[in-house]
Scaffold this motif. Structure first.
Motif, PDB file in Angstrom:
ATOM      1  N   ASP A 286      17.786  56.343  -2.111  1.00 27.78           N
ATOM      2  CA  ASP A 286      18.367  56.815  -0.849  1.00 27.78           C
ATOM      3  C   ASP A 286      19.715  56.195  -0.526  1.00 27.78           C
TER       4      ASP A 286
ATOM      5  N   GLY B  26      16.511  53.501  10.955  1.00 31.62           N
ATOM      6  CA  GLY B  26      17.179  53.216  12.218  1.00 31.62           C
ATOM      7  C   GLY B  26      16.658  54.046  13.379  1.00 31.62           C
TER       8      GLY B  26
ATOM      9  N   SER C  50      11.490  51.609   9.036  1.00 31.16           N
ATOM     10  CA  SER C  50      11.791  51.804   7.612  1.00 31.16           C
ATOM     11  C   SER C  50      11.986  50.455   6.933  1.00 31.16           C
ATOM     12  N   SER C  51      12.480  49.464   7.680  1.00 30.19           N
ATOM     13  CA  SER C  51      12.707  48.147   7.074  1.00 30.19           C
ATOM     14  C   SER C  51      11.381  47.479   6.715  1.00 30.19           C
TER      15      SER C  51
ATOM     16  N   SER D 118      17.654  51.879  -4.940  1.00 31.26           N
ATOM     17  CA  SER D 118      17.064  52.824  -3.992  1.00 31.26           C
ATOM     18  C   SER D 118      17.632  54.209  -4.236  1.00 31.26           C
TER      19      SER D 118
HETATM   20  P1  ADP Z   1      14.212  50.686  11.251  1.00 35.12           P
HETATM   21  O1  ADP Z   1      13.373  49.629  10.610  1.00 35.12           O
HETATM   22  O2  ADP Z   1      13.872  50.911  12.674  1.00 35.12           O
HETATM   23  O3  ADP Z   1      14.244  51.970  10.483  1.00 35.12           O
HETATM   24  P2  ADP Z   1      16.263  48.788  10.691  1.00 35.12           P
HETATM   25  O4  ADP Z   1      17.666  48.671  11.121  1.00 35.12           O
HETATM   26  O5  ADP Z   1      15.341  47.665  10.983  1.00 35.12           O
HETATM   27  O6  ADP Z   1      15.703  50.151  11.261  1.00 35.12           O
HETATM   28  O7  ADP Z   1      16.203  48.987   9.116  1.00 35.12           O
HETATM   29  C1  ADP Z   1      16.986  49.985   8.509  1.00 35.12           C
HETATM   30  C2  ADP Z   1      17.595  49.417   7.243  1.00 35.12           C
HETATM   31  O8  ADP Z   1      16.581  49.281   6.230  1.00 35.12           O
HETATM   32  C3  ADP Z   1      18.635  50.331   6.624  1.00 35.12           C
HETATM   33  O9  ADP Z   1      19.901  50.123   7.207  1.00 35.12           O
HETATM   34  C4  ADP Z   1      18.584  49.882   5.165  1.00 35.12           C
HETATM   35  O10 ADP Z   1      19.325  48.686   4.992  1.00 35.12           O
HETATM   36  C5  ADP Z   1      17.128  49.550   4.966  1.00 35.12           C
HETATM   37  N1  ADP Z   1      16.431  50.735   4.415  1.00 35.12           N
HETATM   38  C6  ADP Z   1      15.505  51.512   5.016  1.00 35.12           C
HETATM   39  N2  ADP Z   1      15.083  52.494   4.181  1.00 35.12           N
HETATM   40  C7  ADP Z   1      15.751  52.332   3.032  1.00 35.12           C
HETATM   41  C8  ADP Z   1      15.783  53.030   1.781  1.00 35.12           C
HETATM   42  N3  ADP Z   1      15.019  54.119   1.573  1.00 35.12           N
HETATM   43  N4  ADP Z   1      16.594  52.567   0.808  1.00 35.12           N
HETATM   44  C9  ADP Z   1      17.367  51.488   1.017  1.00 35.12           C
HETATM   45  N5  ADP Z   1      17.396  50.807   2.172  1.00 35.12           N
HETATM   46  C10 ADP Z   1      16.606  51.212   3.165  1.00 35.12           C
END
Ligand code: ADP
Ligand code: MG
Length: 382
Positions: free
Chosen positions: A67, A120, A125-126, A65
């Motif tokens: 990010d 988060g 994002s997940s 990733s």
């Molecule tokens: P939300 O889905 O509400 O944003 P979550 O806690 O369910 O929050 O998911 C966030 C997690 O998803 C992050 O902590 C990370 O592990 C993963 N994640 C999200 N975006 C990325 C990214 N661009 N690169 C790597 N991991 C990511």
């Protein structure tokens, strides 16, 4: 997109087989209803997770990733097991595991991801990460799975492999949403309908206020609310609270002795009804003032009955409504995260300023505010 493909080339020494995108989402209304077989009305955001992916058939899965620091994560697909992968890589690895566990012949892949979905913030994002991975592998391995099936497998990855007990709304929104529409989803059978939601045409805007806080209180709250709702369904003799209509609610409440369960049941039944009423309003051409009032009612229910709001979300809602928004409510799991605000386009800036001003006066950090333009679901970019 080309940036992601070029980065893939630098990482893995060849061009990707393709590039895919899957969006984050906000839910307009219908919260904590999806594990009660109820209704939700999310829309896809313009923010996406983008994945450049190549197939490989030697049993190796490589994940990277843009990010996240830490380089390429390399895994053997036949050694994947729930709980066995740490950190962010568990999301895409979980999708590979879920596909293989369902009998689909995914032999490995090289994956490079980059996302503009805030993490988060309750904007999924997940799910964007899972769905983009699922769609890419579906195409590269010719699996022929439809969007709801991909969403279910992505949810299974998050539930069983990562260990997060989410409902299916997030993955369905990311997989199935369409530009200019909200997605009316019946979580009992995953049937859905695209509801026209062209706010610009009626001089309105939907804002997302990201409070940028996440209270630890939320950690066990989801499971506790879920258990309470299941207890309510059992006590009422129904399979899920979705079976209870708004008309039956007074009688149902009279049959429940536990005060907490009563509050949860009142929230779920009334929020399901608010989804139905919102859709009826949108289908009828949109009394958007009435939609705004339903958002405010929904927030009060989440705050007072389900008790999943927090001071920052309550302030975002009250400041927005006080400054001329038609309505606002927390969205997602609560205890921080984001709120949605329905606002006349001409008042969008002043409402955003009012929310930022209220946060500053309360001593909170500055919230993120951006327009939620209803955008396309997951797709192949190239
Ligand atoms: P939300 O889905 O509400 O944003 P979550 O806690 O369910 O929050 O998911 C966030 C997690 O998803 C992050 O902590 C990370 O592990 C993963 N994640 C999200 N975006 C990325 C990214 N661009 N690169 C790597 N991991 C990511
Ligand atoms: Mg999530």
């Amino acid at each position: 997109m080309s940036g992601v493909a070029a980065e893939f080339g630098e990482l893995y020494g060849r061009a990707p087989d393709g590039v895919w995108a899957a969006p984050g989402r906000v839910n307009l209304i219908g919260e904590y209803t999806d594990f009660n077989e109820g209704f939700v009305l999310p829309l896809a955001l313009p923010h996406t997770a983008v994945a450049a992916v190549s197939r490989r058939d030697d049993g190796i899965l490589r994940l990277h990733s843009r990010d996240v620091d830490g380089g390429v994560v390399e895994l053997a697909v036949d050694a994947l097991k729930p709980g066995g992968v740490e950190g962010w890589a568990a999301y895409p690895a979980g999708v590979v595991w879920a596909l293989r566990d369902a009998g689909h012949p995914v032999g490995g892949a090289d994956v490079h991801l980059a996302s503009t979905v805030p993490t988060g913030a309750g904007l999924s994002s997940s799910a964007a990460l899972e769905v983009v991975t699922a769609l890419a592998l579906n195409d590269l391995y010719g699996l022929g799975l439809d969007r709801p099936r991909l969403a279910l497998l992505a949810q299974r990855a998050e539930n069983a492999f990562v260990g997060v007990p989410c409902g299916v709304m997030d993955q369905m929104a990311s997989a199935c949403a369409e530009e200019g529409h909200a997605l009316f989803l019946d979580t009992r059978d995953l049937s859905y309908r695209q509801v026209p939601f062209d706010l610009a045409a009626v001089g309105l805007r939907l804002l997302v206020v990201d409070t940028r806080v996440k209270h630890a209180l939320g950690d066990g709250a989801y499971a506790e609310r879920r258990a309470g709702c299941e207890a309510g369904a059992r006590a009422l003799g129904v399979r899920a609270l979705r079976e209870v209509s708004a008309a039956q609610l007074p009688d149902a409440l009279g049959r429940l002795s536990d005060e907490t369960v009563r509050r949860y049941v009142r929230h779920v039944v009334s929020d399901n009804d608010r989804v139905a009423r919102t859709i009826a309003l949108l289908d009828a051409g949109g009394d958007m003032r009435a939609v705004g009032a339903l958002l405010v009612e929904g927030h009060a229910s989440l705050r007072d009955d389900l008790r999943v709001s927090c001071p920052e979300l309550d302030l975002a809602v009250s400041a927005a409504v006080g400054a001329g928004a038609l309505g606002a409510r927390m969205t997602g799991g609560g205890f921080g995260g984001s709120a949605v605000v329905l606002v006349p386009a001409g008042a969008a800036d002043s409402v955003a300023d009012a929310v930022r001003g209220a946060f500053s006066a309360a001593g909170y950090g500055e919230p993120g505010v951006f327009p939620a333009v209803p955008s396309a679901g997951a797709r192949r970019l190239g």
